[in-house]
Design a protein around this motif. Structure first.
Motif, PDB file in Angstrom:
ATOM      1  N   GLU A  18      32.686  40.555  33.416  1.00 41.93           N
ATOM      2  CA  GLU A  18      31.768  41.870  34.568  1.00 41.93           C
ATOM      3  C   GLU A  18      31.591  40.935  35.742  1.00 41.93           C
ATOM      4  O   GLU A  18      31.348  41.676  37.036  1.00 41.93           O
ATOM      5  CB  GLU A  18      30.883  42.681  33.502  1.00 41.93           C
ATOM      6  N   TRP A  19      30.860  39.438  35.526  1.00 41.28           N
ATOM      7  CA  TRP A  19      30.457  38.892  36.535  1.00 41.28           C
ATOM      8  C   TRP A  19      31.567  38.176  38.070  1.00 41.28           C
ATOM      9  O   TRP A  19      31.436  39.062  39.248  1.00 41.28           O
ATOM     10  CB  TRP A  19      29.566  37.287  36.362  1.00 41.28           C
ATOM     11  N   LEU A  20      32.741  38.134  37.389  1.00 49.45           N
ATOM     12  CA  LEU A  20      34.357  38.161  37.703  1.00 49.45           C
ATOM     13  C   LEU A  20      34.153  38.911  37.888  1.00 49.45           C
ATOM     14  O   LEU A  20      34.687  38.679  39.504  1.00 49.45           O
ATOM     15  CB  LEU A  20      35.302  37.288  37.135  1.00 49.45           C
ATOM     16  N   ASP A  21      34.818  40.721  38.039  1.00 51.60           N
ATOM     17  CA  ASP A  21      34.783  41.303  38.586  1.00 51.60           C
ATOM     18  C   ASP A  21      33.869  41.589  39.580  1.00 51.60           C
ATOM     19  O   ASP A  21      34.552  42.075  40.706  1.00 51.60           O
ATOM     20  CB  ASP A  21      34.811  43.028  36.934  1.00 51.60           C
ATOM     21  N   GLU A  26      39.787  36.888  40.655  1.00 48.42           N
ATOM     22  CA  GLU A  26      41.168  37.261  40.072  1.00 48.42           C
ATOM     23  C   GLU A  26      41.290  35.808  39.156  1.00 48.42           C
ATOM     24  O   GLU A  26      40.180  35.140  38.807  1.00 48.42           O
ATOM     25  CB  GLU A  26      41.859  36.784  41.047  1.00 48.42           C
ATOM     26  N   TYR A  27      41.047  36.313  38.476  1.00 47.54           N
ATOM     27  CA  TYR A  27      41.422  35.487  37.054  1.00 47.54           C
ATOM     28  C   TYR A  27      42.161  36.201  35.938  1.00 47.54           C
ATOM     29  O   TYR A  27      42.569  37.195  35.679  1.00 47.54           O
ATOM     30  CB  TYR A  27      40.243  35.560  36.195  1.00 47.54           C
ATOM     31  N   GLN A  28      43.242  35.686  34.450  1.00 47.48           N
ATOM     32  CA  GLN A  28      43.559  35.347  33.778  1.00 47.48           C
ATOM     33  C   GLN A  28      42.846  35.368  32.516  1.00 47.48           C
ATOM     34  O   GLN A  28      42.411  34.210  32.441  1.00 47.48           O
ATOM     35  CB  GLN A  28      45.337  34.861  33.852  1.00 47.48           C
ATOM     36  N   LEU A 114      32.696  30.485  42.742  1.00 48.61           N
ATOM     37  CA  LEU A 114      32.830  31.511  43.969  1.00 48.61           C
ATOM     38  C   LEU A 114      34.064  30.605  44.679  1.00 48.61           C
ATOM     39  O   LEU A 114      33.445  29.279  44.764  1.00 48.61           O
ATOM     40  CB  LEU A 114      31.460  31.781  44.420  1.00 48.61           C
ATOM     41  N   PRO A 115      34.591  31.056  45.756  1.00 45.55           N
ATOM     42  CA  PRO A 115      34.585  30.521  46.809  1.00 45.55           C
ATOM     43  C   PRO A 115      33.674  29.988  47.804  1.00 45.55           C
ATOM     44  O   PRO A 115      32.803  30.376  47.789  1.00 45.55           O
ATOM     45  CB  PRO A 115      35.583  31.537  47.901  1.00 45.55           C
TER      46      PRO A 115
END
Length: 144
Positions: A18-21, A26-28, A114-115
């Motif tokens: 949820e945090w990444l979204d 983007e993630y696999q 995070l970038p």
């Protein structure tokens, strides 16, 4: 690309995704129990640990308790085979990119994915908010 190793029923895995979204990262997603995972991926995880196997293995699992006394005797190949054959022994989620590994979900630590440009903007905004509060009189610094 960022990879997140999860288990469907794990609440920490859900929070991490949820945090990444939410931050549009983007993630696999790789299911630790059902997806095909190359042995090289386990080696990569181990290479990114700071404290070795203790960092990624769940010491509370029954499987770990059975092998714990012999863990130091295993060769690297045997260790990877053990992990591959007993994936439930891994802590989760495991979040990995080419430079770092995070074990479990921690809202502060996950920010490292995070970038850099986003982290700089967020730091500048936080600094400005602190300055605004301090100068607006809502926040007083007391000398001891």
């Amino acid at each position: 690309m960022l990879k997140i190793y999860t288990v469907t029923t794990c609440s920490s895995s859900k929070k991490a995704k949820e945090w990444l979204d939410e931050h549009r990262i983007e993630y696999q997603e790789i299911n630790l129990l059902t997806d095909n995972i190359e042995k090289q991926e386990f080696l990569n995880m181990l290479s990114l640990t700071e404290e070795g196997t203790g960092e990624i293995l769940s010491k509370r699992s029954r499987i770990y308790k059975k092998i714990a006394t012999r863990l130091d005797e295993l060769s690297l190949g045997e260790l990877v085979r053990f992990i591959d054959e007993n994936r439930s022994v891994l802590r989760r989620p495991l979040i990995v990119n080419d430079k770092c590994l995070q074990v479990g979900y921690n809202e502060d630590d996950i920010r490292k994915f995070l970038p850099r440009t986003v982290r700089r903007v967020e730091m500048a905004n936080a600094s400005e908010s602190i300055r605004s509060i301090a100068l607006g009189g809502k926040f007083k610094i007391q000398a001891s």
